[in-house]
Design a protein around this motif. Sequence first.
Motif, PDB file in Angstrom:
ATOM      1  N   ALA A 170       0.876  -1.183   0.000  1.00  0.00           N
ATOM      2  CA  ALA A 170       0.000   0.000   0.000  1.00  0.00           C
ATOM      3  C   ALA A 170       0.910   1.229   0.000  1.00  0.00           C
ATOM      4  CB  ALA A 170      -0.896   0.008   1.229  1.00  0.00           C
ATOM      5  N   PRO A 171       1.064   1.893  -1.159  1.00  0.00           N
ATOM      6  CA  PRO A 171       2.068   2.956  -1.303  1.00  0.00           C
ATOM      7  C   PRO A 171       1.738   4.253  -0.565  1.00  0.00           C
ATOM      8  CG  PRO A 171       0.780   2.774  -3.304  1.00  0.00           C
ATOM      9  CD  PRO A 171       0.340   1.656  -2.413  1.00  0.00           C
ATOM     10  N   SER A 172       1.913   4.218   0.740  1.00  0.00           N
ATOM     11  CA  SER A 172       1.780   5.432   1.535  1.00  0.00           C
ATOM     12  C   SER A 172       2.823   5.403   2.639  1.00  0.00           C
ATOM     13  CB  SER A 172       0.371   5.559   2.131  1.00  0.00           C
ATOM     14  OG  SER A 172       0.137   4.532   3.076  1.00  0.00           O
ATOM     15  N   LEU A 173       3.217   6.574   3.102  1.00  0.00           N
ATOM     16  CA  LEU A 173       4.199   6.711   4.172  1.00  0.00           C
ATOM     17  C   LEU A 173       3.472   7.230   5.404  1.00  0.00           C
ATOM     18  CD1 LEU A 173       6.957   8.464   2.032  1.00  0.00           C
ATOM     19  CD2 LEU A 173       6.909   6.046   2.703  1.00  0.00           C
ATOM     20  N   GLN A 174       3.708   6.589   6.538  1.00  0.00           N
ATOM     21  CA  GLN A 174       2.955   6.943   7.741  1.00  0.00           C
ATOM     22  C   GLN A 174       3.862   7.055   8.953  1.00  0.00           C
ATOM     23  OE1 GLN A 174       0.319   3.549   7.698  1.00  0.00           O
ATOM     24  NE2 GLN A 174      -1.275   4.667   6.593  1.00  0.00           N
ATOM     25  N   CYS A 175       3.444   7.892   9.887  1.00  0.00           N
ATOM     26  CA  CYS A 175       4.114   7.948  11.180  1.00  0.00           C
ATOM     27  C   CYS A 175       3.158   8.526  12.206  1.00  0.00           C
ATOM     28  CB  CYS A 175       5.413   8.758  11.128  1.00  0.00           C
ATOM     29  SG  CYS A 175       5.201  10.532  10.913  1.00  0.00           S
ATOM     30  N   SER A 176       3.490   8.317  13.466  1.00  0.00           N
ATOM     31  CA  SER A 176       2.649   8.775  14.570  1.00  0.00           C
ATOM     32  C   SER A 176       3.524   9.512  15.572  1.00  0.00           C
ATOM     33  CB  SER A 176       1.962   7.567  15.227  1.00  0.00           C
ATOM     34  OG  SER A 176       1.141   7.981  16.290  1.00  0.00           O
ATOM     35  N   LEU A 177       3.135  10.750  15.908  1.00  0.00           N
ATOM     36  CA  LEU A 177       3.898  11.575  16.830  1.00  0.00           C
ATOM     37  C   LEU A 177       3.186  11.659  18.170  1.00  0.00           C
ATOM     38  CD1 LEU A 177       4.813  14.590  14.475  1.00  0.00           C
ATOM     39  CD2 LEU A 177       5.905  12.347  14.647  1.00  0.00           C
ATOM     40  N   GLY A 178       3.912  11.380  19.233  1.00  0.00           N
ATOM     41  CA  GLY A 178       3.358  11.485  20.570  1.00  0.00           C
ATOM     42  C   GLY A 178       3.709  12.827  21.188  1.00  0.00           C
ATOM     43  N   ILE A 179       2.691  13.625  21.513  1.00  0.00           N
ATOM     44  CA  ILE A 179       2.890  14.966  22.071  1.00  0.00           C
ATOM     45  C   ILE A 179       2.373  14.970  23.503  1.00  0.00           C
ATOM     46  CG2 ILE A 179       2.379  17.428  21.804  1.00  0.00           C
ATOM     47  CD1 ILE A 179       1.861  16.859  18.831  1.00  0.00           C
ATOM     48  N   ILE A 180       3.211  15.384  24.433  1.00  0.00           N
ATOM     49  CA  ILE A 180       2.862  15.357  25.851  1.00  0.00           C
ATOM     50  C   ILE A 180       1.573  16.141  26.106  1.00  0.00           C
ATOM     51  CG2 ILE A 180       3.608  16.066  28.166  1.00  0.00           C
ATOM     52  CD1 ILE A 180       6.470  15.550  27.280  1.00  0.00           C
ATOM     53  N   ASN A 181       0.646  15.496  26.807  1.00  0.00           N
ATOM     54  CA  ASN A 181      -0.634  16.093  27.223  1.00  0.00           C
ATOM     55  C   ASN A 181      -1.598  16.391  26.076  1.00  0.00           C
ATOM     56  OD1 ASN A 181       0.137  16.044  29.942  1.00  0.00           O
ATOM     57  ND2 ASN A 181       1.100  18.053  29.806  1.00  0.00           N
ATOM     58  N   ALA A 182      -1.259  15.993  24.858  1.00  0.00           N
ATOM     59  CA  ALA A 182      -2.200  16.180  23.738  1.00  0.00           C
ATOM     60  C   ALA A 182      -3.336  15.169  23.868  1.00  0.00           C
ATOM     61  CB  ALA A 182      -1.490  16.001  22.401  1.00  0.00           C
ATOM     62  N   ALA A 183      -4.473  15.489  23.265  1.00  0.00           N
ATOM     63  CA  ALA A 183      -5.655  14.631  23.384  1.00  0.00           C
ATOM     64  C   ALA A 183      -5.462  13.277  22.711  1.00  0.00           C
ATOM     65  CB  ALA A 183      -6.862  15.337  22.769  1.00  0.00           C
ATOM     66  N   ALA A 184      -4.578  13.210  21.713  1.00  0.00           N
ATOM     67  CA  ALA A 184      -4.325  11.963  20.993  1.00  0.00           C
ATOM     68  C   ALA A 184      -3.002  12.085  20.263  1.00  0.00           C
ATOM     69  CB  ALA A 184      -5.468  11.670  20.012  1.00  0.00           C
ATOM     70  N   ASP A 185      -2.512  10.974  19.747  1.00  0.00           N
ATOM     71  CA  ASP A 185      -1.313  11.013  18.914  1.00  0.00           C
ATOM     72  C   ASP A 185      -1.632  11.719  17.601  1.00  0.00           C
ATOM     73  OD1 ASP A 185       0.103   9.604  20.814  1.00  0.00           O
ATOM     74  OD2 ASP A 185      -0.281   7.649  19.887  1.00  0.00           O
ATOM     75  N   LEU A 186      -0.633  12.382  17.055  1.00  0.00           N
ATOM     76  CA  LEU A 186      -0.796  13.081  15.778  1.00  0.00           C
ATOM     77  C   LEU A 186      -0.347  12.133  14.668  1.00  0.00           C
ATOM     78  CD1 LEU A 186       0.374  16.763  15.094  1.00  0.00           C
ATOM     79  CD2 LEU A 186       0.083  15.050  13.319  1.00  0.00           C
ATOM     80  N   GLU A 187      -1.281  11.719  13.834  1.00  0.00           N
ATOM     81  CA  GLU A 187      -1.007  10.778  12.746  1.00  0.00           C
ATOM     82  C   GLU A 187      -0.706  11.546  11.458  1.00  0.00           C
ATOM     83  OE1 GLU A 187      -0.892   7.634  13.476  1.00  0.00           O
ATOM     84  OE2 GLU A 187      -1.852   7.713  15.460  1.00  0.00           O
ATOM     85  N   VAL A 188       0.359  11.136  10.767  1.00  0.00           N
ATOM     86  CA  VAL A 188       0.766  11.773   9.517  1.00  0.00           C
ATOM     87  C   VAL A 188       0.823  10.714   8.421  1.00  0.00           C
ATOM     88  CG1 VAL A 188       2.526  13.149   8.345  1.00  0.00           C
ATOM     89  CG2 VAL A 188       2.154  13.442  10.809  1.00  0.00           C
ATOM     90  N   THR A 189       0.199  10.998   7.282  1.00  0.00           N
ATOM     91  CA  THR A 189       0.194  10.066   6.148  1.00  0.00           C
ATOM     92  C   THR A 189       0.488  10.826   4.863  1.00  0.00           C
ATOM     93  OG1 THR A 189      -1.452   8.631   7.206  1.00  0.00           O
ATOM     94  CG2 THR A 189      -1.163   8.404   4.830  1.00  0.00           C
ATOM     95  N   ALA A 190       1.399  10.283   4.075  1.00  0.00           N
ATOM     96  CA  ALA A 190       1.664  10.800   2.734  1.00  0.00           C
ATOM     97  C   ALA A 190       1.224   9.722   1.740  1.00  0.00           C
ATOM     98  CB  ALA A 190       3.147  11.125   2.557  1.00  0.00           C
ATOM     99  N   ASP A 191       0.139   9.977   1.023  1.00  0.00           N
ATOM    100  CA  ASP A 191      -0.457   9.005   0.101  1.00  0.00           C
ATOM    101  C   ASP A 191       0.096   9.251  -1.298  1.00  0.00           C
ATOM    102  OD1 ASP A 191      -2.140   7.578  -1.663  1.00  0.00           O
ATOM    103  OD2 ASP A 191      -3.776   7.639  -0.213  1.00  0.00           O
ATOM    104  N   LEU A 192       0.951   8.338  -1.775  1.00  0.00           N
ATOM    105  CA  LEU A 192       1.594   8.525  -3.080  1.00  0.00           C
ATOM    106  C   LEU A 192       0.612   8.333  -4.222  1.00  0.00           C
ATOM    107  CD1 LEU A 192       4.056   7.887  -1.084  1.00  0.00           C
ATOM    108  CD2 LEU A 192       5.283   7.242  -3.164  1.00  0.00           C
ATOM    109  N   GLN A 193      -0.426   7.509  -4.031  1.00  0.00           N
ATOM    110  CA  GLN A 193      -1.410   7.279  -5.086  1.00  0.00           C
ATOM    111  C   GLN A 193      -2.223   8.541  -5.341  1.00  0.00           C
ATOM    112  OE1 GLN A 193      -1.790   3.835  -6.481  1.00  0.00           O
ATOM    113  NE2 GLN A 193      -2.528   5.164  -8.109  1.00  0.00           N
ATOM    114  N   ARG A 194      -2.684   9.163  -4.269  1.00  0.00           N
ATOM    115  CA  ARG A 194      -3.498  10.376  -4.389  1.00  0.00           C
ATOM    116  C   ARG A 194      -2.661  11.646  -4.385  1.00  0.00           C
ATOM    117  NH1 ARG A 194      -8.458   9.014  -0.180  1.00  0.00           N
ATOM    118  NH2 ARG A 194      -9.244   7.168  -1.260  1.00  0.00           N
ATOM    119  N   ARG A 195      -1.399  11.513  -4.035  1.00  0.00           N
ATOM    120  CA  ARG A 195      -0.458  12.649  -3.915  1.00  0.00           C
ATOM    121  C   ARG A 195      -1.012  13.691  -2.931  1.00  0.00           C
ATOM    122  NH1 ARG A 195       0.827  14.065 -10.083  1.00  0.00           N
ATOM    123  NH2 ARG A 195      -1.424  13.803 -10.210  1.00  0.00           N
TER     124      ARG A 195
END
Length: 338
Positions: A170-195
């Motif tokens: 599945a051609p996408s790049l993903q990562c998850s950032l943990g920020i202290i006291n944030a309501a949730a993790d910040l999810e980042v996705t780069a979708d190469l198919q949809r650009r």
Amino acid sequence: MSRYLQQAKAHGLDAVITITNQFAALPTHHPVRLPKNATKSVALYHWSWAFIRTQCQLLLKNDGVEDEDQVFILSEILRYLESDKSGISHFDQMNSEWKDVVNKVKSNATLAKASDEVQNTIAAWHQEQRDLCLIMSRLTGSDVSLKLKNDHRLDPAKRLKDDSDAFCKAPSLQCSLGIINAAADLEVTADLQRRMIYCSMRLTAPKDKQSTKARVNWLLRQLKKTDTKGFFIRATRPGKAETTYQSLKDLRDSPELLESSTSNAAATTFEIVYEVDLAAKFSGRKVFVEELEKAVPHFYQEAGQMLKAWAPPPPKITKPDSEQRRANPEKETLETTA
């Protein structure tokens, strides 16, 4: 590196630390591959100069150093590290094969997980993930960490292998950032198919509100100052019930738009999504990184830092009937008379 480790062992040292401009997800993920037995007696760590710069900023900003002389010295070190003449660089472009990989994905060509183009793309993405953490750490003044599975934390080679395999499926790049006291993790996705670049955070809908509309209004109150451009809300329901997706702009006028036409079940989860459509610019090695490093802070500033996770109200002690009667003697008299 092998000779350094041998010298450290001969002198009874605990570890060798290398410092370059290259990024590593964790200090234990060294960019130089060595046989496992090379670090059997001596630990090997790696820091980027950007990481040291960020740590200096956090120490000074959060009053992590009390001694005035040390504060002055640390300030001078930071002043040097922030100078353009210092030679410190952040990760500013993807690998040389990036454009070809994006074009292959667009044309549905097959990617080989062991090929140099895939391996180098994933390795570059791993560096960019770390750079995103450092950028967000400096902007928020707190430590922002990369969320990794335990086996990937312990074995960077397995992380590269698994991520390369997943990318080819599945051609996408993903990562998850943990920020202290944030309501949730910040999810980042780069979708190469949809650009496209997507930034998102996921919240559990409040259970003390029964309808989807009431739950949406709870979320909208948190986002009342958010610039709506590019922002969307996704509502999910239990099981296979319909998922609904609407722009934040439209929901402000009509929160009922997230209702499902095929299910009466109320939404149980909300995902706040920021979309960036790069189109042809997606394949640019530098442009992609520049746009990504603008999108993540923008999402967090406009929405992420505003969000608060729902928590159930604390339980209350119910007064026994005898105490209630003592508290309301007039009511008891009236009931007896009646």
